[in-house]
Scaffold this motif. Structure first.
Motif, mmCIF file in Angstrom:
data_model
loop_
_atom_site.group_PDB
_atom_site.id
_atom_site.type_symbol
_atom_site.label_atom_id
_atom_site.label_comp_id
_atom_site.label_asym_id
_atom_site.label_seq_id
_atom_site.Cartn_x
_atom_site.Cartn_y
_atom_site.Cartn_z
ATOM 1 N N VAL A 128 1.029 -1.309 0.093
ATOM 2 C CA VAL A 128 0.103 0.104 -0.001
ATOM 3 C C VAL A 128 0.892 1.198 0.021
ATOM 4 O O VAL A 128 0.847 2.150 -0.708
ATOM 5 C CB VAL A 128 -0.944 0.029 1.093
ATOM 6 C CG1 VAL A 128 -1.558 1.282 1.219
ATOM 7 C CG2 VAL A 128 -1.862 -1.115 1.133
ATOM 8 N N TYR A 149 -13.840 10.395 -8.912
ATOM 9 C CA TYR A 149 -14.017 9.964 -7.876
ATOM 10 C C TYR A 149 -14.963 10.858 -6.953
ATOM 11 O O TYR A 149 -14.831 12.228 -6.844
ATOM 12 C CB TYR A 149 -12.547 10.083 -7.216
ATOM 13 C CG TYR A 149 -12.230 9.726 -5.786
ATOM 14 C CD1 TYR A 149 -12.802 8.268 -5.332
ATOM 15 C CD2 TYR A 149 -11.803 10.476 -4.776
ATOM 16 C CE1 TYR A 149 -12.591 7.836 -4.095
ATOM 17 C CE2 TYR A 149 -11.836 9.945 -3.467
ATOM 18 C CZ TYR A 149 -12.048 8.738 -3.164
ATOM 19 O OH TYR A 149 -11.799 8.446 -1.774
ATOM 20 N N PRO A 152 -15.067 11.208 -1.072
ATOM 21 C CA PRO A 152 -15.160 12.240 -0.162
ATOM 22 C C PRO A 152 -16.469 13.165 0.275
ATOM 23 O O PRO A 152 -16.797 13.410 0.996
ATOM 24 C CB PRO A 152 -14.033 13.214 -0.292
ATOM 25 C CG PRO A 152 -13.067 12.350 -1.213
ATOM 26 C CD PRO A 152 -14.137 11.361 -1.943
ATOM 27 N N GLY A 180 -4.707 9.975 2.834
ATOM 28 C CA GLY A 180 -4.293 10.141 1.670
ATOM 29 C C GLY A 180 -4.010 11.626 1.323
ATOM 30 O O GLY A 180 -3.093 12.130 2.185
ATOM 31 N N LEU A 183 -8.273 14.689 0.421
ATOM 32 C CA LEU A 183 -9.495 15.234 -0.250
ATOM 33 C C LEU A 183 -10.688 14.895 0.875
ATOM 34 O O LEU A 183 -11.445 15.743 0.533
ATOM 35 C CB LEU A 183 -9.742 14.197 -1.550
ATOM 36 C CG LEU A 183 -8.779 14.348 -2.598
ATOM 37 C CD1 LEU A 183 -9.099 13.350 -3.594
ATOM 38 C CD2 LEU A 183 -8.773 15.625 -3.210
ATOM 39 N N MET A 204 1.866 10.363 0.260
ATOM 40 C CA MET A 204 0.437 11.025 0.276
ATOM 41 C C MET A 204 0.420 11.894 1.577
ATOM 42 O O MET A 204 -0.093 12.821 1.189
ATOM 43 C CB MET A 204 -0.559 10.001 0.603
ATOM 44 C CG MET A 204 -0.640 8.848 -0.707
ATOM 45 S SD MET A 204 -1.536 9.475 -2.138
ATOM 46 C CE MET A 204 -3.131 9.210 -1.880
ATOM 47 N N ALA A 220 1.404 5.824 9.365
ATOM 48 C CA ALA A 220 1.123 4.563 10.091
ATOM 49 C C ALA A 220 0.050 3.793 9.534
ATOM 50 O O ALA A 220 -0.710 4.418 9.060
ATOM 51 C CB ALA A 220 0.847 5.204 11.626
ATOM 52 N N GLU A 221 0.118 2.461 10.081
ATOM 53 C CA GLU A 221 -0.801 1.501 9.475
ATOM 54 C C GLU A 221 -2.157 1.768 10.524
ATOM 55 O O GLU A 221 -1.906 1.996 11.715
ATOM 56 C CB GLU A 221 -0.434 0.030 9.905
ATOM 57 C CG GLU A 221 -1.280 -0.958 9.183
ATOM 58 C CD GLU A 221 -2.551 -1.109 9.531
ATOM 59 O OE1 GLU A 221 -3.666 -1.390 8.970
ATOM 60 O OE2 GLU A 221 -2.712 -1.332 10.924
ATOM 61 N N LEU A 222 -3.240 1.980 9.884
ATOM 62 C CA LEU A 222 -4.390 2.586 10.620
ATOM 63 C C LEU A 222 -4.802 1.532 11.973
ATOM 64 O O LEU A 222 -5.180 2.382 12.836
ATOM 65 C CB LEU A 222 -5.545 2.966 9.826
ATOM 66 C CG LEU A 222 -6.209 1.487 9.132
ATOM 67 C CD1 LEU A 222 -7.359 1.102 10.042
ATOM 68 C CD2 LEU A 222 -6.931 2.026 7.723
ATOM 69 N N ALA A 239 -12.514 7.146 3.801
ATOM 70 C CA ALA A 239 -12.953 7.267 2.139
ATOM 71 C C ALA A 239 -12.195 6.391 1.332
ATOM 72 O O ALA A 239 -10.971 6.571 1.024
ATOM 73 C CB ALA A 239 -13.013 8.891 2.055
ATOM 74 N N VAL A 241 -10.901 3.462 1.721
ATOM 75 C CA VAL A 241 -9.482 2.869 2.428
ATOM 76 C C VAL A 241 -9.763 1.447 2.684
ATOM 77 O O VAL A 241 -9.117 0.546 2.675
ATOM 78 C CB VAL A 241 -9.292 3.511 3.686
ATOM 79 C CG1 VAL A 241 -8.155 3.024 4.426
ATOM 80 C CG2 VAL A 241 -9.150 5.036 3.138
ATOM 81 N N TYR A 244 -8.523 -1.894 1.054
ATOM 82 C CA TYR A 244 -7.422 -2.321 1.302
ATOM 83 C C TYR A 244 -7.065 -3.128 2.442
ATOM 84 O O TYR A 244 -6.105 -3.598 2.815
ATOM 85 C CB TYR A 244 -6.145 -1.318 1.030
ATOM 86 C CG TYR A 244 -6.382 -0.567 -0.110
ATOM 87 C CD1 TYR A 244 -5.413 -1.104 -1.119
ATOM 88 C CD2 TYR A 244 -6.790 0.721 -0.289
ATOM 89 C CE1 TYR A 244 -5.528 -0.478 -2.526
ATOM 90 C CE2 TYR A 244 -6.874 1.445 -1.494
ATOM 91 C CZ TYR A 244 -6.380 0.758 -2.643
ATOM 92 O OH TYR A 244 -6.293 1.185 -3.865
HETATM 93 C C1 LIG Z 1 -7.813 5.463 -2.534
HETATM 94 S S1 LIG Z 1 -6.808 6.253 -1.320
HETATM 95 C C2 LIG Z 1 -8.155 7.403 -0.651
HETATM 96 C C3 LIG Z 1 -7.356 8.399 0.055
HETATM 97 C C4 LIG Z 1 -8.434 9.569 0.931
HETATM 98 N N1 LIG Z 1 -9.113 8.749 1.814
HETATM 99 C C5 LIG Z 1 -9.350 10.060 -0.243
HETATM 100 O O1 LIG Z 1 -10.512 9.875 -0.377
HETATM 101 O O2 LIG Z 1 -8.820 10.832 -1.183
HETATM 102 C C6 LIG Z 1 -6.611 5.079 -0.186
HETATM 103 C C7 LIG Z 1 -5.527 5.668 0.991
HETATM 104 O O3 LIG Z 1 -5.666 4.668 2.170
HETATM 105 C C8 LIG Z 1 -4.409 4.286 2.593
HETATM 106 N N2 LIG Z 1 -4.411 3.072 3.412
HETATM 107 C C9 LIG Z 1 -4.835 1.972 2.851
HETATM 108 N N3 LIG Z 1 -4.744 1.013 3.618
HETATM 109 C C10 LIG Z 1 -4.220 1.523 4.906
HETATM 110 C C11 LIG Z 1 -3.802 1.037 6.293
HETATM 111 N N4 LIG Z 1 -4.182 -0.035 6.696
HETATM 112 N N5 LIG Z 1 -3.369 2.150 7.007
HETATM 113 C C12 LIG Z 1 -3.342 3.404 6.544
HETATM 114 N N6 LIG Z 1 -3.430 3.802 5.563
HETATM 115 C C13 LIG Z 1 -3.920 3.007 4.572
HETATM 116 C C14 LIG Z 1 -3.626 4.585 1.330
HETATM 117 O O4 LIG Z 1 -2.094 4.720 1.472
HETATM 118 C C15 LIG Z 1 -4.257 5.666 0.526
HETATM 119 O O5 LIG Z 1 -3.374 6.800 0.950
#
Ligand SMILES: C[S@@+](CC[C@H](N)C(=O)[O-])C[C@H]1O[C@@H](n2cnc3c(N)ncnc32)[C@H](O)[C@@H]1O
Length: 354
Positions: A128, A149, A152, A180, A183, A204, A220-222, A239, A241, A244
């Protein structure tokens, strides 16, 4: 695919990355051998010219010189997949998996999509971070202008409606998961006094920081962040997220721990037309079923306020359907102990909170 799930052909055309389909740092773009690099460059040109079979042949020749080059193996898999040689692609990604120690190339995900490995429970954090670092510069333009998109905007609308209904202008503390480039934060800012964002991708986060929308940002990882960081919050957003994150119950449980009772959680998911609970798509993103997601929310102590079907964005020219969900953290249930019940009238035992 340069950006699994988000790259239409136009997104690929605008990418600054010379090798499509690979998530690589500059250092990894070279095999370390000049002739192998030249062959790889020609392979790339052939692929761009629409001949993935010839690109795969040439890349295989490059790998004869540099057999341990992870980015080369990843590209070989991509070219073979595009040429319809799935067995060959799987062979390349198996070789990659043995060298993809931090999961940065997503080898297991790519194998899983073709039934050659079990789908992981979530996307590797290393993959990611590398994926979105690659894409950070172009993210806003690609998402908003080319992929239409809308997440948001849809999430913020639901949050604003809920706050309006309660007669609240702003909430004190909000946390934007997978923030990210910001947005989501831009849309929330007016309704939040203190806004934090967390994301796996330093690239990001750097874009989000540049916008100056968040009061606090963390790489960080969420779920790890939710487990470790400070006090309770009034609002959590995510949003696009959870696509993944794979399995949602541990994510919802971690969020419930951080949200104040009565606090709001707003997020989107992609939905699986076949209604499977959680499935890895060919886009390398996870889709979920409506029912399993709402059940998982209930199990984690949430009440669903709304769960609306919506078009989230486009992928390769096709609209991606999903769900935009607003949920409220339940107040803790007060359970009286037997001792408390028998002594109710004397008020001598405190109720226990669960
Ligand atoms: C498609 S983008 C959306 C970004 C933002 N939320 C937006 O709507 O514009 C997905 C974001 O989630 C982050 N992401 C995905 N899995 C994650 C995790 N487990 N922990 C933290 N961030 C994560 C990615 O790095 C990426 O920036």
């Amino acid at each position: 695919l340069l950006f699994p799930g988000l790259c239409g052909t136009s997104a690929r055309r605008h990418s600054p990355v010379p090798f499509p389909g690979s998530i690589v740092t500059r250092a990894q773009l070279t095999s370390g051998d000049l002739i192998a690099d030249r062959r790889a460059a020609y392979a790339h040109m052939l692929f761009e010219a629409g001949d993935p079979g010839a690109a795969a042949d040439l890349m295989a020749q490059a790998l004869e010189i540099a057999p341990d080059w992870p980015a080369g193996l990843d590209l070989l898999g991509r070219y073979r997949e595009a040429a319809g040689d799935i067995a060959g692609a799987v062979e390349a990604w198996r070789a990659l998996a043995a060298r993809d120690t931090d999961g940065m190339f997503g080898a297991t995900l790519k194998l899983a999509v073709h039934g050659a490995a079990l789908a992981p429970r979530r996307t590797e954090p290393g993959y990611v971070a590398a994926l979105f670092d690659t894409y950070a510069d172009d993210f806003d333009a690609a998402l908003l202008q080319r992929l239409h998109y809308r997440v948001p905007e849809l999430v913020a609308e639901r949050v604003a409606n809920a706050l309006d209904a309660e007669g609240r202008g702003v909430v004190a503390q909000a946390l934007d998961l997978g923030c990210g480039t910001g947005l989501m934060g831009e849309r929330l800012r007016q309704r939040v006094s203190h806004l934090s964002g967390v994301d796996l991708s330093p690239g990001m986060i750097a874009e989000a920081r540049r916008k100056g929308v968040y009061d606090q940002l963390a790489v960080a990882e969420l779920t790890a962040f939710l487990a470790e960081c400070g006090g309770p919050v009034d609002l959590v957003t995510a949003a696009d997220v959870f696509v993944y994150c794979g399995a949602l119950p541990p994510v919802f449980a971690a969020i419930a721990e951080r949200l104040r009772p009565g606090g709001l959680l707003a997020f989107s998911i992609e939905t699986d037309p076949a209604n499977r609970d959680c499935v890895l798509r060919s886009s390398l993103r996870f889709a979920h079923s409506r029912q399993a997601s709402l059940d998982a929310l209930a199990a984690a102590g949430f009440s669903v306020v709304s769960a609306d079907v919506a078009m989230l964005r486009e992928d390769r020219g096709e609209p991606i359907e999903g769900l935009v969900v607003l949920a409220r953290r339940n107040a803790p249930v007060v359970v009286a102990t037997p001792a408390a019940r028998s002594e109710d009238s004397q008020d001598s035992t405190l109720p226990q909170l669960h």
